[in-house]
Design an enzyme around this catalytic site. Structure first.
Site, PDB file in Angstrom:
ATOM      1  N   ASN A 128     -28.964 -14.052  36.135  1.00  0.00           N
ATOM      2  CA  ASN A 128     -28.234 -14.069  34.794  1.00  0.00           C
ATOM      3  C   ASN A 128     -29.373 -14.705  33.776  1.00  0.00           C
ATOM      4  OD1 ASN A 128     -26.214 -15.016  32.943  1.00  0.00           O
ATOM      5  ND2 ASN A 128     -25.162 -15.399  34.491  1.00  0.00           N
ATOM      6  N   ARG A 129     -29.011 -15.158  32.625  1.00  0.00           N
ATOM      7  CA  ARG A 129     -29.759 -15.107  31.437  1.00  0.00           C
ATOM      8  C   ARG A 129     -30.668 -16.348  31.335  1.00  0.00           C
ATOM      9  NH1 ARG A 129     -25.027 -12.236  30.715  1.00  0.00           N
ATOM     10  NH2 ARG A 129     -25.422 -10.180  29.796  1.00  0.00           N
ATOM     11  N   HIS A 161     -31.495 -11.579  34.804  1.00  0.00           N
ATOM     12  CA  HIS A 161     -31.748 -11.064  36.301  1.00  0.00           C
ATOM     13  C   HIS A 161     -33.350 -11.090  36.567  1.00  0.00           C
ATOM     14  CE1 HIS A 161     -27.323 -10.866  36.435  1.00  0.00           C
ATOM     15  NE2 HIS A 161     -27.253  -9.800  36.218  1.00  0.00           N
ATOM     16  N   HIS A 168     -24.938  -9.268  43.227  1.00  0.00           N
ATOM     17  CA  HIS A 168     -24.180  -8.597  42.011  1.00  0.00           C
ATOM     18  C   HIS A 168     -23.470  -7.202  42.375  1.00  0.00           C
ATOM     19  CE1 HIS A 168     -23.977  -7.075  37.952  1.00  0.00           C
ATOM     20  NE2 HIS A 168     -24.531  -8.248  37.350  1.00  0.00           N
ATOM     21  N   THR A 169     -22.814  -7.483  43.538  1.00  0.00           N
ATOM     22  CA  THR A 169     -21.888  -6.434  43.826  1.00  0.00           C
ATOM     23  C   THR A 169     -20.894  -6.212  42.803  1.00  0.00           C
ATOM     24  OG1 THR A 169     -22.366  -6.763  46.184  1.00  0.00           O
ATOM     25  CG2 THR A 169     -20.180  -5.754  45.742  1.00  0.00           C
ATOM     26  N   TYR A 170     -20.359  -5.029  42.499  1.00  0.00           N
ATOM     27  CA  TYR A 170     -19.147  -4.531  41.804  1.00  0.00           C
ATOM     28  C   TYR A 170     -18.243  -4.081  42.798  1.00  0.00           C
ATOM     29  CZ  TYR A 170     -21.807  -3.909  37.433  1.00  0.00           C
ATOM     30  OH  TYR A 170     -22.627  -4.137  36.343  1.00  0.00           O
ATOM     31  N   ASP A 198     -17.401 -11.990  30.789  1.00  0.00           N
ATOM     32  CA  ASP A 198     -18.688 -11.944  31.361  1.00  0.00           C
ATOM     33  C   ASP A 198     -19.245 -13.552  31.085  1.00  0.00           C
ATOM     34  OD1 ASP A 198     -21.192 -11.398  32.321  1.00  0.00           O
ATOM     35  OD2 ASP A 198     -21.845 -10.189  30.756  1.00  0.00           O
ATOM     36  N   GLN A 229     -20.097 -16.435  37.979  1.00  0.00           N
ATOM     37  CA  GLN A 229     -19.961 -15.417  36.785  1.00  0.00           C
ATOM     38  C   GLN A 229     -18.902 -14.450  37.129  1.00  0.00           C
ATOM     39  OE1 GLN A 229     -21.945 -15.977  34.197  1.00  0.00           O
ATOM     40  NE2 GLN A 229     -22.031 -14.387  32.916  1.00  0.00           N
ATOM     41  N   GLU A 232     -20.296 -13.416  40.553  1.00  0.00           N
ATOM     42  CA  GLU A 232     -21.667 -13.931  41.011  1.00  0.00           C
ATOM     43  C   GLU A 232     -21.889 -15.074  41.088  1.00  0.00           C
ATOM     44  OE1 GLU A 232     -24.181 -11.728  37.909  1.00  0.00           O
ATOM     45  OE2 GLU A 232     -22.206 -10.890  37.625  1.00  0.00           O
TER      46      GLU A 232
END
Length: 365
Positions: free
Chosen positions: A98-99, A124, A193-195, A264, A301, A329
């Site tokens: 993340n940020r 990330h 971070h799987t979609y 998000d 997340q 996440e």
């Protein structure tokens, strides 16, 4: 004597059977010639594939209510395609998932700078994070253990960090265990971070129904950095304490959804940090496939694929356009190094940071 021998043979056979659920195969080579391997984990309910590049999950196959098996995550067939992917799909992201605002943080009064790669912020772990590293791997019962040593100063982060990530598959449960140590005080926040797309990637995720076990979330600024507040979800489109279709309120006139272009955000999970608890439940009504996420982390997340833009073509020739995948996440909160009121992500020498997340797949009839 015979009984002891027979018992030993049976136990060896059981061990071989357990290890037999995991196979290894070459997947290709990096531009510098280093080989990339895939580990395939199989159970009667699920097949998962893990790649040594980025410690990435690259495939998760499971059946719908009719027994039809499909891949329930976005992905690609070849290594070159994975190397071009800029969405972090399937990866273990770090050193800080993340940020981090402006890519800066302080430890013991010293300021550290991570290269910014998401507007003014670091995302990330910076431009060359753990998702772009080749991890070493070894087979373990029902899974694979991957290790990465991140040197002192890697992407500006202090300390030599040793990260171990173990994927294991038992029945319908895919478990990820994280273990981190350092030789110098640093910050660390690893996640996956799987979609996911429980339709099998044939439709967008707006019809997926999701429930998130959280009474609060962390609202963000226009650059998606948490303000430091912990707002209640009640009475807002952020309230998923009961299940809602993702598309039901995603376009609502609500500032946080406008800022992020959808969902998000970090939800603050109900229950103590460090204890396994429910994070989220997802149901895809047409196929009946379900996903349950449990974790020891304090937050999750939920990302609704807002920045997928159709520039990537995945398996079966499907264009990965906006809303084609969702991420859950499990994590510490974004920008925690700059938010004293958030659970700390500081890791000191002599400490061992561990966390666990389990993705359990099923079918609703």
């Amino acid at each position: 004597m015979f009984k002891r021998w027979l018992t030993a043979v049976m136990m060896t056979g059981m061990a071989l059977h357990a290890m037999g659920q995991v196979t290894k195969a070459a997947f290709g080579k990096m531009p510098d010639g280093q080989g990339v391997d895939i580990y395939t984990l199989k159970s009667p309910q699920v097949e998962a594939k893990v790649m040594t590049y980025g410690a990435k999950l690259i495939s998760i196959k499971t059946a719908d209510r009719t027994g039809k098996v499909a891949d329930v995550m976005l992905g690609f067939d070849t290594l070159p395609e994975w190397l071009k992917d800029k969405t972090y799909n399937g990866a273990v992201v770090g050193r800080y998932g993340n940020r981090i605002a402006l890519g800066q943080f302080k430890i013991d009064g010293q300021t550290y700078q991570v290269p910014t790669n998401d507007g003014p912020n670091a995302l990330h772990g910076g431009p060359v994070g753990f998702d772009k590293k080749l991890w070493t791997a070894k087979q373990v019962p029902n899974g694979v253990e991957l290790t990465l040593i991140s040197p002192d100063g890697d992407m500006g982060f202090p300390g030599k960090l040793t990260a171990q990530v173990t994927y294991t598959l038992k029945g319908s449960a895919l478990r990820i265990d994280y273990r981190m140590t350092t030789d110098k005080a640093t910050v660390v926040n690893l996640t996956n971070h799987t979609y996911f797309n429980l339709t099998g990637g044939t439709e967008d995720i707006l019809g997926h129904q999701i429930r998130i076990n959280a009474n609060h979330y962390t609202p963000t600024s226009k650059t998606l950095i948490p303000t430091g507040n912990m707002d209640v979800v009640e009475g807002t489109p952020m309230d998923f304490r009961t299940a809602h279709a993702i598309g039901e309120r995603i376009s609502a006139n609500f500032e946080q959804l406008t800022v992020a272009g959808g969902y998000d955000h970090n939800w603050i999970l109900n229950g103590p940090n460090g204890v396994m608890k429910l994070a989220a439940e997802v149901v895809e009504p047409k196929s009946g496939r379900t996903l349950t996420v449990t974790t020891t982390e304090p937050g999750v997340q939920f990302y609704s694929g807002n920045f997928l833009d159709g520039s990537l073509t995945g398996r079966g020739g499907v264009k990965y356009t906006k809303r084609m995948g969702l991420c859950l996440e499990t994590q510490h909160y974004p920008d925690s190094p700059n938010k004293p009121g958030f659970p700390t992500t500081l890791l000191k020498p002599g400490e061992v940071r561990t966390s666990s997340t389990v993705f359990t797949f099923g079918v609703a009839h």
